[in-house]
Write a protein that holds these residues in place. Structure first.
Motif, PDB file in Angstrom:
ATOM      1  N   VAL A  13       0.882  -1.172   0.000  1.00 29.17           N
ATOM      2  CA  VAL A  13       0.000   0.000   0.000  1.00 29.17           C
ATOM      3  C   VAL A  13       0.922   1.225   0.000  1.00 29.17           C
ATOM      4  O   VAL A  13       1.825   1.306   0.842  1.00 29.17           O
ATOM      5  N   ARG A  18       1.649  -4.641   4.872  1.00 25.78           N
ATOM      6  CA  ARG A  18       0.611  -4.755   3.839  1.00 25.78           C
ATOM      7  C   ARG A  18      -0.675  -5.329   4.434  1.00 25.78           C
ATOM      8  O   ARG A  18      -1.766  -4.791   4.226  1.00 25.78           O
ATOM      9  N   ASP A  19      -0.550  -6.422   5.222  1.00 20.53           N
ATOM     10  CA  ASP A  19      -1.756  -7.040   5.781  1.00 20.53           C
ATOM     11  C   ASP A  19      -2.520  -6.058   6.667  1.00 20.53           C
ATOM     12  O   ASP A  19      -3.736  -6.136   6.783  1.00 20.53           O
ATOM     13  N   HIS A  20      -1.810  -5.149   7.330  1.00 24.67           N
ATOM     14  CA  HIS A  20      -2.480  -4.192   8.213  1.00 24.67           C
ATOM     15  C   HIS A  20      -2.700  -2.831   7.540  1.00 24.67           C
ATOM     16  O   HIS A  20      -3.007  -1.869   8.224  1.00 24.67           O
ATOM     17  N   ARG A  21      -2.531  -2.769   6.232  1.00 24.03           N
ATOM     18  CA  ARG A  21      -2.808  -1.558   5.438  1.00 24.03           C
ATOM     19  C   ARG A  21      -1.962  -0.374   5.863  1.00 24.03           C
ATOM     20  O   ARG A  21      -2.443   0.756   5.905  1.00 24.03           O
ATOM     21  N   GLY A  67       0.843   2.233   4.932  1.00 27.83           N
ATOM     22  CA  GLY A  67       1.369   2.731   3.680  1.00 27.83           C
ATOM     23  C   GLY A  67       2.884   2.842   3.680  1.00 27.83           C
ATOM     24  O   GLY A  67       3.474   3.396   4.596  1.00 27.83           O
ATOM     25  N   GLU A 113     -11.888   2.645   9.148  1.00 28.61           N
ATOM     26  CA  GLU A 113     -11.355   3.514   8.085  1.00 28.61           C
ATOM     27  C   GLU A 113     -11.932   4.919   8.162  1.00 28.61           C
ATOM     28  O   GLU A 113     -11.235   5.901   7.914  1.00 28.61           O
TER      29      GLU A 113
END
Lengths: 698, 698
Positions: free
Chosen positions: B156, B178-181, B183, B428
C-alpha cells in the motif's frame, strides 16, 4: 456450587422488568436468549403486559407458574429491593442485578445495598451485582446480560471463561475474543460484588466441565478466602488462570477507588499471591487473550524450554532476545544433532535457534527433518517455527503443513507454535493441525512462557505446612524493644545478646558481661523510632563510654519526648561481619499478614529490592524468598565476603511468618531492622525489633 | 545522495541474469515491475534469449543500448564479479546483488567480496548486498527484489520507509505492513553490507520527500559514521526513526554473529546512542509497526502528556497503569474543569482518566463536551479515548464521529487516538477523520509515548560542544597508577593527594606531609589489579604502620609477581565521607570510546546500575548521565547523607570523555575506581586509575 450453577447454568429464568422492546435494558436479555437459542424457559415479569417479545408475561413474582432458578432484575434501584425480597421468599436461588444506584453511589446507596443483601441472605438467595452487566453462558444460550456488545455478533463457543469486575471491560474482552475467533464458555461481570465476587466466579469455572481456561480482570480483591480457594481449585483441576489485576500504579489505584469501591491492595503483595498460585499476570489485554488462546491446547510443560526453527536468522535473533528477556530457556542442540543437521544442509545454523534458511523451502522434507530433530534430539518442550509469508505461500503451504503435521502428530505432548503470515483459511488449517498461529513471534514467546509457568504450578504440591509456632499472646499495647524481643524470642526469633538496664552501673556490668564493643539504645515503650531522636549509640568501646552514653541518651530522650516512659537503656552486643537485612510483616487489608524480606539500608529504601509472601510459610519457601531478591548474591558470598547463614535467616523468616499468622488481627506489623545475617553457621540475629499493635481492635 | 537515488529511484534498470520464468530469482523483479507498473525502463541481460517476459533482452552488459542507473545482479557468485566489473566500467551508478556465496560463507567468500568491492570502487559504483533480497520503491514501482512476499499482494503506498539488514525479516515486516494496510514508501534490505549499509539507507530516506517515517531493523551496526550522520539528518528533518536492534541477549548475540558477520556491540551502548538521537527502540515488531503507524500523523508533541476519555472505569485504570509503567505523564484535570464536568454529568469521574460513563452514550453531545474539556482545560498534548464496542455500534458511531471530529478539527496540533472495536469500514472512517485507531489501549499508550519522545528529540539542539581538552600524549605502554594519574591530572581529572615513593623513609615523610590516615599501594606498571595480590593497605594510621606496610607490600609483590618491575609504593590520602563511584571508558568496536558512570561496589558489580554515553560530551550531559542511574538518590542526599559534589563529578566525567576522545584508538580503556564524590563544594577525586593501552596498535 449448586447455587452457582443455578446462576450460571439455569433451566428457568425470570426477567423482572421485562420489556417488549428488544433494545431496552429489560428487553435485551429476552431478545438475546430467544434469538441465540436459550435451552431453558424464560418467564418475563411485567405488570402491564400479557405478552413480552412473544412470550407469556406474568404480572408479579407471585404470579410466576414456577420458582425460577435465577431472576434477572432490570428495574430501577427503588423497585429492586422489593423484587429481591419477593424472589428470595419464593425460593429463587440467585438473582442477577443490573440495577445501579447502590454502593457505587456511596451514602444511602451503601445502606440500601446492605439491606437488600440481608434480605437475600435470610432466604439463602445469592446475588450477582448490583450495578453489573450480568453474565452469559455460551453452551446453554443463557444471556443474562444487557450488554450492547452482542449486537456485532454472538460469541464463538469454546473453553475459555471470562470473569471481570468491570462490566464494560469484561464486554470489551468478549468483543475482542469474538473478533479474533476465540471460543468462550461463559462471560461474567460482578459489578458491586455485594455478595458474589470474582473469586466465586473463578471457583465455579474451575469446576465447570465446559471451562478449561480462565481469564480474569480485577481491580481489587474483596475477599481473600473465596479468591484463594478458587485459585487452589483451578490449580488442582489443572485449569490455568490468566489475570489482569489493574491499579498497579499510584494513579491507577486512585482511578480504581473512584470506579467501584475497590480495595486495590498493595501491588507487590498481589504479585506474590498470584505467583504462589501459578496465576500468570498479564500486562495487557492482548497478552491475556494470547495466553488464553494458547492455553486452550491444554499443553502445560513443566520445566519449559524453547526450540526455535526459522528460515530467517534475523527472526531467530529476535526470538532469542524475547525468550531471554522473559526468562524462557533456549538450550543449545546437542553437538551430534548439530553435526547431523549440518550434513543434511551445509549452510544451516543448527545451534538453537535452528536456522534451516530459505534453502529448506526448496526441499520441504528438510523442514520435517529439522522439526523432528528439535523434538527428538533437542528435547524441547515447546517449539516455535518461523516461516513468515513463506508459510502462507500457495506453492509452499500444502507440503509444509504435511511435513509439520507428521512431527506434530508423533509428539502430541509438545507445544507447537507457528509464526506465519497467511490468509485466514490457511491459518485455520494450521490451527486444525494442532498448531497455534501467531503473526508476531514475540507475542508467541510470551504465551509459550506462560504455558510453562502453568505447568510448573500444576506440578508443585500446595505450599508446605508451615512450622507450628508456639501460642502467641500479644500485649495490650505496643511493647518496648526489649519486650518485643522477648516475645519474638519465645517464638524462636533470636536477637543479639542484650540486657535491659534501668540504671547506669548495671549497664556497665552488662556491657562487660556481653563483651565490648556494645550498642546502647534508649528503652521506652513510647519511642518507636529511636534513631530519629538520636537514641542509638554504636560502637561503645569501654566502661567509661557506657557511662557517658547512658547520660547522653537520658538527656536526648528527656528533650525529644518529655512525656515518654523511660525504662532505661538496652545494652546489646555490637554485631559485625554480618550482612544487614530487613525482615518485616505488614497486614494487608485483603490477604492478612504478609512477610517481607530485603537487604538493609539503601536496598530497601531506594531500590525497593524486596520480596513478599503471605504468612505463614515454611523454611524452604522462606529460602526461595531470600534468594529471589536482586541483591541475593551479597548473601551468597559476592565481593569476597563469606556466604551468610541462609538457613538461619530462612528459619527466622519462617518463624516470623508463623508468629504473625498466629498473632491475629491485632498485630499491625513487625519490623526487624536490621537483622544481621552472620557468616554461615553463625546464625542470624535481630538487632532491633518493633511490634506494632492495633490498639483499637483490642 | 544522487548515487543512492540512482539505486533507490532509477529510471533505467538492467537485470543481469534475467529469466523468462517469472518465478525464478532472475525473473521475479521483471515480473513485479511489469505487473506493478514500473515507470522506468527495464533492460534484461541474457546471452541466450532475444526476449524475456515480453521485453527485448541483451546478450551482455556491453550490448545494452544505454548505461543503466542501476543493475540487478541475479547470477551465481562465480559470474557476479565479472558482471560488477563490466557494469562499473560502463558507468553504472549502483548494483543490487542478490548473489549469495560471499562473506557470509567465510574464507574465500570474504576475499571474493573484497575483490568485487574494490573493482566497483575503482569506477565509483555502489553496491547493495551481496546476499540481499534487494529493495523496492513503491512510488515509482521499482521492484529490485526477488522476495516471494509480494505474491500475496502489492504494498500500500504511503510514507513509511523500511530498512532491514535481514532480508527475510525485512520482508516479514513488509508483509505485516501490507496485511495491516500500512502505507509504505520503500523497503530496503542490505544483506552483507559489503559497501552500502543500513546507515546509508536511513540517510537516503531521511532526505527522500516521499518518506516521512523510518522503521529500521538491525543486528549490528558496521559503520558508526554513516549511521550517526543518518540519524542526525533524520532528526534535523523531523523524521522519526523507530528501530529494532536485536541481539540484546547473550544467546541473541551469538545467533546474530552466526547469521551475518555482524558486530553485535554492547547493548547498553546501543541503547545510549539511540536514545541520544531520539530513536525509539521497539521491543517487538508489533510495537515498531504501531509506532510507525501513529507517526504517519506527523504530530510529535514535545513535553507529551496524556488525557484519557473513557466510558469504562476499568479501562481507565488499565490505561493509567500502562502510562505509569512507561513514564507517560497523566496530570489531573484542573479543579474548575472537574467541577464543570460533574455539573454536566453528576456521576462522571473527571480527574484523568476522565470517565464519562456509559451514560454519555445516551447523550452523545456529552462526549464532545468532555473531549473538548480534555483539550482546552486539561491542555493534554495527546488524547486517548476508549469507546470499545460502543464506538462500533451502528446506533452510536455516526453521532460519536461527528462529536469527536468537531473537537479534532478544532485542534489539529493534538494527537488523537481511539480505542474502539468496530468493523473495518468504520475504522477507516475514524482514521479518515484524523484518529488513529488501536484495538488495544495498552498498545496505544506505548505508541503515544513514542510520539512524545520523537517530539522531545526534535526540540533539542544537537549535543552541546564538549569541553576542549588539552592535547593527549599516551605513553607507549600501559602506565603505572601514578603515571596514569599524572596523565589524567594534566586533563584536569583530579586524584586524591598522593606521592610515589621509591623507598620506605620517603614514604613515611610523604604520609606525614599528606596527613594520616593514608593508603599504601604497590607501585608497578606490571601489576594492574593491585587488590588481587593484597597490594593495597587502607587506614594506615602512623609512621610505624607505614614502615610495616611498606615491607609487607614488597614481600607480597615479590611473591605474587616475581618478574614485575616494582617502582615503590604510592602513599595517598585516605578519603572518607564521600560516596564511592566508578567512572570508566571502554572502546566500543563500533562507536569508539564510550564513558560509563556508576556507584561503586555492589551497584556496578551486582546491580549493573550504570549509564553510558558516547565520548566526548559536556558537563550538562555528564550530569544527566549521573542523575539517570537508579542509585542517584545516594548522591543527592538520601539516608541523611550530605549531598555529593555533583558539579565536580560531572566535570570529571566530561573531562574524561574529552580525554578519551582525543586519545585515539590506542586507548583501550580507563578505570577510575573508586572515585570519591565528596560533599557538595569539596570536589571529586579518583583514588585509583588504570589507563589501558592497546600496545598492538602502537
Amino acid at each position: 456450587m449448586e447455587t452457582l450453577s443455578a446462576l450460571l447454568d439455569p433451566r428457568t429464568v425470570a426477567v423482572i422488568g421485562a420489556s417488549d422492546e428488544a433494545a431496552r435494558i429489560g428487553g435485551r436479555p429476552i431478545d438475546y436468549m430467544t434469538r441465540l437459542g436459550f435451552q431453558g424457559r424464560i418467564l418475563p415479569v411485567n405488570p402491564k403486559r400479557k405478552v413480552v417479545q412473544g412470550l407469556t408475561a406474568y404480572e408479579s413474582v407471585a404470579a410466576l407458574p414456577e420458582t425460577p432458578d435465577v431472576a434477572i432484575i432490570a428495574v430501577p434501584a427503588s423497585a429492586a429491593a422489593q423484587a429481591v425480597e419477593q424472589l428470595a421468599e419464593r425460593g429463587t436461588k440467585a438473582a442477577i442485578m443490573f440495577s445501579a444506584g447502590f454502593a457505587e453511589m456511596g451514602g444511602e446507596g451503601v445502606a440500601a445495598q446492605e439491606a437488600m443483601l440481608a434480605s437475600a441472605r435470610r432466604h439463602g438467595m445469592r446475588l450477582l451485582g448490583p450495578n453489573c452487566l450480568g453474565l452469559f453462558n455460551v453452551r446453554s444460550g443463557f444471556f443474562g446480560t444487557f450488554t450492547t456488545s452482542l449486537e456485532r455478533g454472538p460469541p464463538v463457543p469454546g473453553p475459555i471463561g471470562i470473569a471481570s469486575q468491570s462490566g464494560a471491560y469484561g464486554m470489551h474482552l468478549f468483543g475482542l475474543a469474538r473478533d479474533h475467533r476465540l471460543g468462550l464458555s461463559c462471560v461474567v461481570t460482578t459489578g458491586n460484588e455485594a455478595d458474589l465476587n470474582i473469586g466465586h466466579m473463578i471457583g465455579w469455572m474451575a469446576q465447570d466441565p465446559g471451562t478449561e481456561v480462565i481469564a480474569a480482570y480485577a481491580e481489587g480483591i474483596r475477599d481473600a478466602e473465596s479468591f484463594l480457594a478458587a485459585l487452589e481449585l483451578a490449580r488442582r483441576n489443572r485449569k490455568p488462570v490468566v489475570m489482569m489485576k489493574v491499579g498497579r500504579s499510584a494513579v491507577g489505584s486512585a482511578a480504581a477507588r473512584s470506579h467501584t469501591a475497590s480495595i486495590a491492595g498493595d501491588d507487590a503483595v498481589t504479585d506474590a499471591v498470584l505467583a504462589e498460585y501459578g496465576v500468570v499476570r498479564a500486562r495487557t489485554t492482548e497478552e491475556m487473550l494470547d495466553i488464553a488462546r494458547l492455553a486452550t491446547r491444554r499443553i502445560y510443560p513443566a520445566g519449559n524450554s524453547l526450540g526455535v526453527l526459522t528460515i530467517s536468522g534475523g527472526a531467530g535473533v529476535l526470538i532469542s532476545d524475547a525468550a531471554d528477556a522473559i526468562g524462557l530457556p533456549m538450550p543449545e542442540m546437542p553437538e551430534a544433532a548439530q553435526a547431523a543437521l549440518r550434513e543434511a544442509l551445509p549452510f544451516c545454523a543448527p545451534q538453537n535457534p535452528v536456522d534451516c534458511t530459505a534453502q529448506a523451502l526448496n526441499d520441504l522434507s528438510l523442514v520435517g527433518r529439522f522439526a523432528d530433530a528439535l523434538v527428538q534430539d533437542g528435547g524441547y518442550q515447546s517449539i516455535l517455527a518461523f516461516f513468515t509469508h513463506a508459510g502462507g505461500a500457495a506453492s509452499v503451504a500444502p507440503r509444509l503443513r504435511a511435513e509439520l503435521k507428521a512431527v506434530r502428530d508423533a509428539h502430541p505432548d509438545r507445544l507447537f507454535v507457528l509464526s506465519v503470515l497467511a490468509d485466514p483459511h490457511l491459518v485455520e488449517q494450521f490451527e486444525a493441525d494442532g498448531f497455534t498461529v501467531f503473526e508476531d513471534p514475540s507475542r508467541a514467546v510470551v504465551a509459550i512462557h506462560a504455558m510453562g509457568r502453568f505447568g510448573d504450578a500444576f506440578a508443585v504440591p500446595p505450599r508446605e505446612t508451615p512450622v507450628a509456632g508456639a501460642a502467641v499472646a500479644l500485649p495490650a499495647t505496643t511493647p518496648s524493644e526489649a519486650e518485643a524481643k522477648r516475645i519474638l524470642g519465645r517464638a524462636g526469633i533470636e536477637a543479639a545478646p542484650e540486657r535491659a538496664c534501668a540504671e547506669v552501673e548495671s549497664a556497665v556490668a552488662a556491657a562487660e558481661a556481653i563483651g565490648f564493643p556494645v550498642v546502647l539504645k534508649i528503652l521506652s515503650p513510647d519511642i518507636l523510632h529511636k534513631s530519629e531522636i538520636g537514641g542509638v549509640l554504636l560502637n561503645v568501646a569501654d566502661a567509661a563510654a557506657v557511662r557517658e552514653g547512658f547520660a547522653l541518651l537520658m538527656q536526648r530522650a528527656a528533650k525529644a519526648a518529655p512525656d515518654a516512659r523511660i525504662e532505661g537503656v538496652l545494652v546489646a552486643k555490637q554485631l559485625s561481619g554480618g550482612v544487614e537485612c530487613i525482615l518485616g510483616v505488614h497486614r494487608d487489608p485483603v490477604f492478612g499478614p504478609v512477610a517481607m524480606f530485603g537487604l538493609g539500608g539503601i536496598f530497601v529504601e531506594i531500590l525497593k529490592d524486596v520480596s513478599f509472601r503471605r504468612c505463614p510459610f515454611g523454611e524452604a519457601e522462606a529460602e526461595r524468598m531470600i534468594r529471589s531478591i536482586k541483591g541475593a548474591p551479597l548473601l551468597l558470598g559476592a565481593r569476597g565476603r563469606p556466604p551468610a547463614d541462609i538457613p538461619a535467616l530462612a528459619r527466622m523468616l519462617s518463624r516470623l511468618s508463623a508468629f504473625a499468622h498466629q498473632a491475629g488481627p491485632r498485630l499491625s506489623g513487625i519490623d526487624l531492622n536490621p537483622v544481621f545475617a552472620m557468616p554461615a553457621g553463625q546464625g542470624a540475629f535481630a538487632a532491633d525489633a518493633v511490634i506494632d499493635i492495633a490498639e483499637n481492635d483490642a
